[in-house]
Motif scaffolding. Structure first.
Motif, PDB file in Angstrom:
ATOM      1  N   ALA A  86      16.127  15.282  38.399  1.00  0.00           N
ATOM      2  CA  ALA A  86      15.854  13.853  38.197  1.00  0.00           C
ATOM      3  C   ALA A  86      15.195  13.242  39.429  1.00  0.00           C
ATOM      4  O   ALA A  86      14.256  12.441  39.309  1.00  0.00           O
ATOM      5  CB  ALA A  86      17.155  13.110  37.873  1.00  0.00           C
ATOM      6  N   ILE A  87      15.655  13.629  40.628  1.00  0.00           N
ATOM      7  CA  ILE A  87      15.051  13.136  41.862  1.00  0.00           C
ATOM      8  C   ILE A  87      13.634  13.656  42.012  1.00  0.00           C
ATOM      9  O   ILE A  87      12.699  12.900  42.345  1.00  0.00           O
ATOM     10  CB  ILE A  87      15.912  13.549  43.079  1.00  0.00           C
ATOM     11  N   GLN A  88      13.428  14.966  41.775  1.00  0.00           N
ATOM     12  CA  GLN A  88      12.108  15.564  41.941  1.00  0.00           C
ATOM     13  C   GLN A  88      11.078  14.911  41.026  1.00  0.00           C
ATOM     14  O   GLN A  88       9.986  14.525  41.461  1.00  0.00           O
ATOM     15  CB  GLN A  88      12.181  17.067  41.648  1.00  0.00           C
ATOM     16  N   VAL A  89      11.410  14.787  39.758  1.00  0.00           N
ATOM     17  CA  VAL A  89      10.457  14.233  38.796  1.00  0.00           C
ATOM     18  C   VAL A  89      10.181  12.766  39.102  1.00  0.00           C
ATOM     19  O   VAL A  89       9.033  12.309  39.044  1.00  0.00           O
ATOM     20  CB  VAL A  89      10.973  14.410  37.354  1.00  0.00           C
ATOM     21  N   ALA A  90      11.221  12.008  39.447  1.00  0.00           N
ATOM     22  CA  ALA A  90      11.022  10.594  39.781  1.00  0.00           C
ATOM     23  C   ALA A  90      10.117  10.446  40.999  1.00  0.00           C
ATOM     24  O   ALA A  90       9.241   9.568  41.034  1.00  0.00           O
ATOM     25  CB  ALA A  90      12.373   9.931  40.040  1.00  0.00           C
ATOM     26  N   MET A  95       4.703   9.325  43.327  1.00  0.00           N
ATOM     27  CA  MET A  95       3.550   9.816  44.088  1.00  0.00           C
ATOM     28  C   MET A  95       2.264   9.756  43.274  1.00  0.00           C
ATOM     29  O   MET A  95       1.171   9.619  43.836  1.00  0.00           O
ATOM     30  CB  MET A  95       3.805  11.253  44.545  1.00  0.00           C
ATOM     31  N   SER A  96       2.382   9.862  41.957  1.00  0.00           N
ATOM     32  CA  SER A  96       1.201   9.862  41.092  1.00  0.00           C
ATOM     33  C   SER A  96       0.863   8.475  40.565  1.00  0.00           C
ATOM     34  O   SER A  96      -0.145   8.308  39.862  1.00  0.00           O
ATOM     35  CB  SER A  96       1.436  10.802  39.902  1.00  0.00           C
ATOM     36  N   GLY A  97       1.698   7.493  40.853  1.00  0.00           N
ATOM     37  CA  GLY A  97       1.477   6.170  40.292  1.00  0.00           C
ATOM     38  C   GLY A  97       1.861   6.075  38.830  1.00  0.00           C
ATOM     39  O   GLY A  97       1.318   5.256  38.092  1.00  0.00           O
ATOM     40  N   GLY A  98       2.808   6.917  38.409  1.00  0.00           N
ATOM     41  CA  GLY A  98       3.317   6.844  37.032  1.00  0.00           C
ATOM     42  C   GLY A  98       2.536   7.677  36.036  1.00  0.00           C
ATOM     43  O   GLY A  98       2.236   7.197  34.945  1.00  0.00           O
ATOM     44  N   ARG A  99       2.257   8.935  36.391  1.00  0.00           N
ATOM     45  CA  ARG A  99       1.441   9.778  35.498  1.00  0.00           C
ATOM     46  C   ARG A  99       2.146  11.069  35.086  1.00  0.00           C
ATOM     47  O   ARG A  99       1.516  11.977  34.557  1.00  0.00           O
ATOM     48  CB  ARG A  99       0.115  10.125  36.182  1.00  0.00           C
ATOM     49  N   TRP A 139      17.890   8.105  35.220  1.00  0.00           N
ATOM     50  CA  TRP A 139      16.705   7.253  35.274  1.00  0.00           C
ATOM     51  C   TRP A 139      16.958   5.884  34.654  1.00  0.00           C
ATOM     52  O   TRP A 139      16.424   4.880  35.102  1.00  0.00           O
ATOM     53  CB  TRP A 139      15.538   7.913  34.552  1.00  0.00           C
ATOM     54  N   ALA A 140      17.796   5.847  33.609  1.00  0.00           N
ATOM     55  CA  ALA A 140      18.000   4.601  32.872  1.00  0.00           C
ATOM     56  C   ALA A 140      19.065   3.710  33.491  1.00  0.00           C
ATOM     57  O   ALA A 140      19.126   2.521  33.198  1.00  0.00           O
ATOM     58  CB  ALA A 140      18.389   4.920  31.424  1.00  0.00           C
ATOM     59  N   THR A 141      19.917   4.289  34.342  1.00  0.00           N
ATOM     60  CA  THR A 141      21.024   3.528  34.913  1.00  0.00           C
ATOM     61  C   THR A 141      20.516   2.476  35.892  1.00  0.00           C
ATOM     62  O   THR A 141      19.663   2.756  36.718  1.00  0.00           O
ATOM     63  CB  THR A 141      22.003   4.467  35.636  1.00  0.00           C
ATOM     64  N   GLU A 142      21.058   1.284  35.818  1.00  0.00           N
ATOM     65  CA  GLU A 142      20.659   0.221  36.729  1.00  0.00           C
ATOM     66  C   GLU A 142      21.150   0.524  38.144  1.00  0.00           C
ATOM     67  O   GLU A 142      22.214   1.103  38.340  1.00  0.00           O
ATOM     68  CB  GLU A 142      21.245  -1.121  36.266  1.00  0.00           C
ATOM     69  N   VAL A 143      20.352   0.121  39.119  1.00  0.00           N
ATOM     70  CA  VAL A 143      20.740   0.294  40.517  1.00  0.00           C
ATOM     71  C   VAL A 143      22.046  -0.457  40.765  1.00  0.00           C
ATOM     72  O   VAL A 143      22.216  -1.605  40.346  1.00  0.00           O
ATOM     73  CB  VAL A 143      19.640  -0.221  41.466  1.00  0.00           C
ATOM     74  N   PRO A 165      11.767   6.582  38.568  1.00  0.00           N
ATOM     75  CA  PRO A 165      10.346   6.858  38.337  1.00  0.00           C
ATOM     76  C   PRO A 165       9.527   5.572  38.389  1.00  0.00           C
ATOM     77  O   PRO A 165      10.054   4.467  38.238  1.00  0.00           O
ATOM     78  CB  PRO A 165      10.336   7.454  36.919  1.00  0.00           C
ATOM     79  N   ALA A 166       8.228   5.727  38.583  1.00  0.00           N
ATOM     80  CA  ALA A 166       7.335   4.570  38.539  1.00  0.00           C
ATOM     81  C   ALA A 166       7.202   4.039  37.115  1.00  0.00           C
ATOM     82  O   ALA A 166       7.075   2.829  36.902  1.00  0.00           O
ATOM     83  CB  ALA A 166       5.965   4.947  39.085  1.00  0.00           C
ATOM     84  N   GLN A 167       7.230   4.937  36.151  1.00  0.00           N
ATOM     85  CA  GLN A 167       7.143   4.547  34.749  1.00  0.00           C
ATOM     86  C   GLN A 167       8.494   4.010  34.276  1.00  0.00           C
ATOM     87  O   GLN A 167       9.549   4.498  34.681  1.00  0.00           O
ATOM     88  CB  GLN A 167       6.762   5.733  33.867  1.00  0.00           C
ATOM     89  N   ALA A 168       8.448   3.027  33.388  1.00  0.00           N
ATOM     90  CA  ALA A 168       9.683   2.546  32.778  1.00  0.00           C
ATOM     91  C   ALA A 168      10.338   3.652  31.962  1.00  0.00           C
ATOM     92  O   ALA A 168      11.567   3.709  31.849  1.00  0.00           O
ATOM     93  CB  ALA A 168       9.391   1.326  31.903  1.00  0.00           C
ATOM     94  N   LYS A 169       9.522   4.545  31.394  1.00  0.00           N
ATOM     95  CA  LYS A 169      10.035   5.653  30.592  1.00  0.00           C
ATOM     96  C   LYS A 169       9.150   6.875  30.822  1.00  0.00           C
ATOM     97  O   LYS A 169       7.996   6.893  30.415  1.00  0.00           O
ATOM     98  CB  LYS A 169      10.033   5.288  29.102  1.00  0.00           C
ATOM     99  N   VAL A 170       9.678   7.882  31.514  1.00  0.00           N
ATOM    100  CA  VAL A 170       8.940   9.134  31.680  1.00  0.00           C
ATOM    101  C   VAL A 170       8.945   9.872  30.343  1.00  0.00           C
ATOM    102  O   VAL A 170      10.018  10.139  29.793  1.00  0.00           O
ATOM    103  CB  VAL A 170       9.593  10.022  32.757  1.00  0.00           C
ATOM    104  N   PRO A 171       7.779  10.201  29.788  1.00  0.00           N
ATOM    105  CA  PRO A 171       7.760  10.946  28.531  1.00  0.00           C
ATOM    106  C   PRO A 171       8.451  12.297  28.683  1.00  0.00           C
ATOM    107  O   PRO A 171       8.234  13.008  29.660  1.00  0.00           O
ATOM    108  CB  PRO A 171       6.265  11.112  28.240  1.00  0.00           C
TER     109      PRO A 171
END
Length: 214
Positions: A86-90, A95-99, A139-143, A165-171
């Motif tokens: 989860a950390i790596q993908v986020a 780093m990619s700006g949400g891609r 990813w979905a849990t609030e800070v 993640p930068a995206q609200a929802k990583v596909p």
């Protein structure tokens, strides 16, 4: 139509080779660059100079490209603990700006596990289901709030659930041939379903199961 490039670097490719392919993917107007997640070559090729790590590769490409989406098909669920994944993908998504897109599978190639001392559990599907719950849950849990998931392998409590993640929802991509559990997991967690190495008839049948489950 969304046209994407998929690579199998374990068959023999350096990071520089993958960078060349990714830049060509972007320059030629394709939509995404995906790669497999394997540590051992398959078949009669020599696989030289040796494997590259999927998420290290995508982190590099995240800074070297600007438009194309980047992902795995599929990340092996046996390679990484879910909190670490989860950390790596986020981070790569930031780093990619949400891609980034995450393809996640149970893992199947026992020989590569033996070659690099990676445990290869007998029951992999339950582990995959647990990983999907943990990764997407973090990813979905609030800070400031906690995410807990008790299962066979892990118990996560009092986690900061960061980074996001930068995206609200990583596909999330899920694939496979299973007639019941796979469609159920895809319906619950996946944004896209992948059907590998199947006939037209088998693919039609499996996609039908996934649609019914969804």
């Amino acid at each position: 139509m969304d046209l994407r490039i998929f690579t199998e670097p374990q068959q023999g490719a350096t990071y520089d080779t993958l960078l060349t392919v990714a830049k060509a993917t972007e320059d030629l107007g394709f939509d995404a660059f995906f790669r497999s997640d394997h540590y051992l070559r398959m078949g009669s090729v020599d696989g030289l100079p040796g494997p590259t790590d999927a998420w290290i590769t995508l982190a590099g490409l995240a800074r070297e490209t600007k438009r194309i989406r980047l992902g795995t098909l599929m990340t092996a669920g046996t390679f990484r603990l879910p909190g670490v994944l989860a950390i790596q993908v986020a981070q790569v998504d930031q780093m990619s700006g949400g891609r980034v897109e995450l393809g996640l599978g149970a893992g199947w190639f026992e020989e590569e596990h033996k070659a690099y001392g990676i445990p290869f559990p007998k029951e992999k599907f339950a582990r995959l289901e647990e990983q999907l719950a943990i990764v997407t849950g973090l990813w979905a849990t609030e800070v400031g709030k906690t995410f807990s998931y008790e299962g066979t392998h892990y118990q996560l409590t009092d986690s900061p659930a960061l980074p996001k993640p930068a995206q609200a929802k990583v596909p999330v991509l899920i694939g496979g041939h299973g007639a019941s559990r796979t469609p159920r997991l895809a319906a619950r967690y996946a944004d896209e379903f992948n059907m590998p190495f199947g006939s037209l008839e088998d693919s039609e049948r499996q996609f039908g199961r996934v649609r019914a489950a969804a």
